[in-house]
Design a protein around this motif. Structure first.
Motif, PDB file in Angstrom:
ATOM      1  N   ALA A  52    -130.567 -17.253   5.921  1.00 32.66           N
ATOM      2  CA  ALA A  52    -129.877 -16.347   4.828  1.00 32.66           C
ATOM      3  C   ALA A  52    -128.448 -16.815   4.223  1.00 32.66           C
ATOM      4  O   ALA A  52    -127.832 -17.555   5.056  1.00 32.66           O
ATOM      5  N   LEU A  53    -127.848 -16.234   3.332  1.00 32.74           N
ATOM      6  CA  LEU A  53    -126.326 -16.511   2.953  1.00 32.74           C
ATOM      7  C   LEU A  53    -125.933 -15.045   3.334  1.00 32.74           C
ATOM      8  O   LEU A  53    -126.552 -13.948   3.221  1.00 32.74           O
ATOM      9  N   TYR A  54    -124.652 -15.166   3.606  1.00 33.23           N
ATOM     10  CA  TYR A  54    -124.090 -13.876   4.053  1.00 33.23           C
ATOM     11  C   TYR A  54    -122.463 -13.811   3.081  1.00 33.23           C
ATOM     12  O   TYR A  54    -121.809 -14.791   3.096  1.00 33.23           O
ATOM     13  N   ALA A  55    -122.333 -12.653   2.522  1.00 35.05           N
ATOM     14  CA  ALA A  55    -120.952 -12.598   1.863  1.00 35.05           C
ATOM     15  C   ALA A  55    -120.054 -11.370   2.434  1.00 35.05           C
ATOM     16  O   ALA A  55    -120.615 -10.379   2.738  1.00 35.05           O
ATOM     17  N   GLU A  56    -118.936 -11.418   2.670  1.00 34.54           N
ATOM     18  CA  GLU A  56    -118.023 -10.728   3.243  1.00 34.54           C
ATOM     19  C   GLU A  56    -116.862 -10.335   2.547  1.00 34.54           C
ATOM     20  O   GLU A  56    -116.373 -11.431   1.816  1.00 34.54           O
ATOM     21  N   ALA A  57    -116.276  -8.914   2.239  1.00 35.69           N
ATOM     22  CA  ALA A  57    -115.372  -8.697   1.071  1.00 35.69           C
ATOM     23  C   ALA A  57    -114.428  -7.611   1.958  1.00 35.69           C
ATOM     24  O   ALA A  57    -115.188  -6.880   2.521  1.00 35.69           O
ATOM     25  N   GLU A  58    -113.225  -7.760   2.160  1.00 39.36           N
ATOM     26  CA  GLU A  58    -112.060  -6.685   2.449  1.00 39.36           C
ATOM     27  C   GLU A  58    -112.131  -5.587   1.551  1.00 39.36           C
ATOM     28  O   GLU A  58    -111.546  -6.039   0.486  1.00 39.36           O
ATOM     29  N   LEU A  59    -112.458  -4.432   1.609  1.00 39.59           N
ATOM     30  CA  LEU A  59    -112.537  -3.203   0.532  1.00 39.59           C
ATOM     31  C   LEU A  59    -111.929  -1.947   1.363  1.00 39.59           C
ATOM     32  O   LEU A  59    -112.750  -1.009   1.283  1.00 39.59           O
ATOM     33  N   PRO A  60    -110.794  -2.033   1.677  1.00 38.08           N
ATOM     34  CA  PRO A  60    -110.413  -0.703   2.481  1.00 38.08           C
ATOM     35  C   PRO A  60    -110.150   0.155   1.230  1.00 38.08           C
ATOM     36  O   PRO A  60    -109.689  -0.044   0.349  1.00 38.08           O
ATOM     37  N   VAL A  72    -129.447 -10.742  -8.189  1.00 37.24           N
ATOM     38  CA  VAL A  72    -130.364 -11.390  -8.995  1.00 37.24           C
ATOM     39  C   VAL A  72    -130.607 -12.786  -9.057  1.00 37.24           C
ATOM     40  O   VAL A  72    -129.543 -13.531  -9.235  1.00 37.24           O
ATOM     41  N   GLY A  73    -131.646 -13.331  -8.632  1.00 34.59           N
ATOM     42  CA  GLY A  73    -131.781 -14.803  -8.683  1.00 34.59           C
ATOM     43  C   GLY A  73    -130.771 -15.460  -7.556  1.00 34.59           C
ATOM     44  O   GLY A  73    -130.964 -15.274  -6.454  1.00 34.59           O
ATOM     45  N   ASN A  74    -129.757 -16.294  -8.248  1.00 39.25           N
ATOM     46  CA  ASN A  74    -128.845 -16.878  -7.443  1.00 39.25           C
ATOM     47  C   ASN A  74    -127.511 -16.110  -7.876  1.00 39.25           C
ATOM     48  O   ASN A  74    -126.663 -16.890  -7.620  1.00 39.25           O
ATOM     49  N   GLU A  75    -127.604 -14.950  -8.052  1.00 41.02           N
ATOM     50  CA  GLU A  75    -126.053 -14.542  -8.691  1.00 41.02           C
ATOM     51  C   GLU A  75    -125.885 -12.921  -7.860  1.00 41.02           C
ATOM     52  O   GLU A  75    -126.861 -12.065  -7.642  1.00 41.02           O
ATOM     53  N   VAL A 105    -118.622 -11.415  -9.704  1.00 42.93           N
ATOM     54  CA  VAL A 105    -119.678 -12.111  -9.818  1.00 42.93           C
ATOM     55  C   VAL A 105    -119.664 -13.499  -9.220  1.00 42.93           C
ATOM     56  O   VAL A 105    -118.582 -14.165  -9.759  1.00 42.93           O
ATOM     57  N   VAL A 106    -120.723 -13.857  -8.463  1.00 48.29           N
ATOM     58  CA  VAL A 106    -120.548 -15.166  -7.748  1.00 48.29           C
ATOM     59  C   VAL A 106    -122.037 -15.963  -8.002  1.00 48.29           C
ATOM     60  O   VAL A 106    -122.936 -15.151  -7.922  1.00 48.29           O
ATOM     61  N   THR A 107    -121.980 -17.054  -8.185  1.00 47.89           N
ATOM     62  CA  THR A 107    -123.062 -17.850  -8.328  1.00 47.89           C
ATOM     63  C   THR A 107    -123.709 -18.456  -6.866  1.00 47.89           C
ATOM     64  O   THR A 107    -122.492 -19.135  -6.238  1.00 47.89           O
ATOM     65  N   LEU A 108    -124.644 -18.139  -6.556  1.00 49.16           N
ATOM     66  CA  LEU A 108    -124.839 -18.580  -5.082  1.00 49.16           C
ATOM     67  C   LEU A 108    -125.711 -20.007  -5.079  1.00 49.16           C
ATOM     68  O   LEU A 108    -126.043 -20.317  -6.189  1.00 49.16           O
ATOM     69  N   PRO A 109    -125.507 -20.844  -4.160  1.00 51.11           N
ATOM     70  CA  PRO A 109    -125.966 -22.088  -4.235  1.00 51.11           C
ATOM     71  C   PRO A 109    -127.616 -22.053  -4.328  1.00 51.11           C
ATOM     72  O   PRO A 109    -128.050 -23.163  -4.611  1.00 51.11           O
ATOM     73  N   VAL A 110    -127.979 -21.219  -3.670  1.00 51.13           N
ATOM     74  CA  VAL A 110    -129.703 -20.956  -3.698  1.00 51.13           C
ATOM     75  C   VAL A 110    -130.235 -19.646  -4.264  1.00 51.13           C
ATOM     76  O   VAL A 110    -129.377 -18.709  -4.291  1.00 51.13           O
ATOM     77  N   GLU A 111    -131.460 -19.527  -4.546  1.00 46.49           N
ATOM     78  CA  GLU A 111    -132.145 -18.388  -4.962  1.00 46.49           C
ATOM     79  C   GLU A 111    -132.236 -17.449  -3.580  1.00 46.49           C
ATOM     80  O   GLU A 111    -132.521 -18.088  -2.572  1.00 46.49           O
ATOM     81  N   VAL A 128    -122.637  -8.523   3.055  1.00 44.21           N
ATOM     82  CA  VAL A 128    -124.071  -8.620   2.263  1.00 44.21           C
ATOM     83  C   VAL A 128    -124.782  -9.796   3.006  1.00 44.21           C
ATOM     84  O   VAL A 128    -124.349 -10.624   2.932  1.00 44.21           O
ATOM     85  N   THR A 129    -126.113  -9.203   3.283  1.00 44.49           N
ATOM     86  CA  THR A 129    -126.951 -10.204   4.047  1.00 44.49           C
ATOM     87  C   THR A 129    -127.966 -10.444   2.824  1.00 44.49           C
ATOM     88  O   THR A 129    -128.678  -9.908   2.434  1.00 44.49           O
ATOM     89  N   LEU A 130    -128.187 -12.032   2.559  1.00 50.40           N
ATOM     90  CA  LEU A 130    -128.967 -12.366   1.439  1.00 50.40           C
ATOM     91  C   LEU A 130    -130.123 -13.272   2.103  1.00 50.40           C
ATOM     92  O   LEU A 130    -129.641 -14.560   1.753  1.00 50.40           O
ATOM     93  N   PRO A 131    -130.890 -12.724   2.197  1.00 47.87           N
ATOM     94  CA  PRO A 131    -132.196 -13.957   2.899  1.00 47.87           C
ATOM     95  C   PRO A 131    -132.592 -14.716   1.679  1.00 47.87           C
ATOM     96  O   PRO A 131    -132.851 -14.399   0.751  1.00 47.87           O
ATOM     97  N   LYS A 132    -132.663 -16.132   2.178  1.00 44.87           N
ATOM     98  CA  LYS A 132    -133.105 -16.989   1.170  1.00 44.87           C
ATOM     99  C   LYS A 132    -134.584 -16.954   0.642  1.00 44.87           C
ATOM    100  O   LYS A 132    -135.359 -16.511   1.520  1.00 44.87           O
ATOM    101  N   ALA A 133    -134.775 -17.135  -0.700  1.00 48.96           N
ATOM    102  CA  ALA A 133    -135.914 -17.066  -0.948  1.00 48.96           C
ATOM    103  C   ALA A 133    -137.031 -18.144  -0.294  1.00 48.96           C
ATOM    104  O   ALA A 133    -136.381 -19.119   0.019  1.00 48.96           O
TER     105      ALA A 133
END
Lengths: 146, 133
Positions: A52-60, A72-75, A105-111, A128-133
């Motif tokens: 998977a890909l993992y994205a983390e952001a600080e949003l207090p 969606v797809g790789n976005e 909006v970020v483009t991820l390296p894989v779907e 955000v946990t984004l399992p790879k296709a």
């Protein structure tokens, strides 16, 4: 201390001066900036492993109902708002915390497998946990003896 | 194994007392507003749990500290994008002696701390009654 203890005004003047002084020594770019006014908000850390890909952001200060996460797809899209109403009748000595709406909006390296994306918000940190296709996951190829 | 634990523990306790000064800390963004009865300090402390916040008010100096442990093993993680660092928060303010230190209270919600600093009676306008004898 230059103020006399019985003067109610000067105590808070002192505080105001001290706070101002804290920022005088700062180099460029480190001063108080409104976080939400910068072009890229929120700042992201993204990492990956085989699955998977993992994205983390600080949003207090952003509540879950004010946050939208799409994949969606790789976005990946993170959208939300942080609202703090200015208080009437109160005197602001410092106002550094940004407010308003944001979209990143970020483009991820894989779907990624959009169906299985999960997002969690805890103590003001979004993960955000984004399992790879399936088609992009590393696959071991069995080598057949000839 | 038991010996190893016994030896390691005092070391980690020493590290814990020192790291607050030695470790690099991030400056939290704050709002400070003054109401009639109190000063309100609002600080962004993402990733800090309530039990990891340390607030001290001594001789007019207010110190705010939030301990944040790394959320990933940074050496072993394969980062694709790294736009911010994760670490402790630290900031101090000189508030003077106009605060009723016994009544300071703090709340934490969604990574935002609200610290209420009630003004001391001594600095509120006060009427002095003159007694006749």
């Amino acid at each position: 201390m230059a103020y006399t203890r019985m003067n109610p005004v000067s105590v808070f003047d002192e505080l105001r001066r001290e706070i101002g002084r804290l920022f005088d020594g700062y180099g460029p770019g480190l001063g108080p900036v409104s976080a939400l006014s910068t072009a890229r908000f929120p700042a992201l850390n993204i990492w990956e492993d085989g699955e998977a890909l993992y994205a983390e952001a600080e949003l207090p200060g952003v509540s879950p109902q004010d946050l939208e996460v799409y994949a969606v797809g790789n976005e990946l899209t993170i959208k939300g708002r942080r609202g703090t109403a200015l208080e009437e009748g109160a005197c602001y000595h410092r106002r550094e915390r940004g407010t308003g709406e944001f979209t990143r909006v970020v483009t991820l390296p894989v779907e990624v497998d959009a169906e299985k994306v999960e997002a969690a918000l805890k103590n003001g940190v979004l993960t955000v946990t984004l399992p790879k296709a399936d088609e992009v996951k590393p696959r071991k190829i069995a080598v057949q003896a000839g | 194994m038991a010996n190893e634990t016994a030896i390691k523990k005092p070391e980690s306790e020493i590290t814990r007392t020192e790291h607050t000064r030695d470790r690099m800390a991030y400056t939290p963004q704050v709002d400070i507003l003054e109401r009639d009865e109190e000063l309100l300090l609002v600080a962004d402390l993402p990733g800090v749990r309530a039990e990891d916040i340390d607030i001290r008010y001594e001789q007019g100096l207010l110190t705010l500290q939030g301990r944040v442990e790394p959320r990933q093993d940074e050496a072993a993680t394969n980062y694709l994008l790294r736009e911010y660092g994760v670490g402790d928060f630290y900031r101090s303010f000189r508030v003077g002696e106009g605060v009723d230190s016994d009544k300071i209270r703090a709340e934490l919600k969604n990574g935002v701390m609200e610290l209420h600093l009630p003004k001391a009676e001594a600095i509120k306008p006060k009427k002095i009654t003159v007694r006749s004898q």
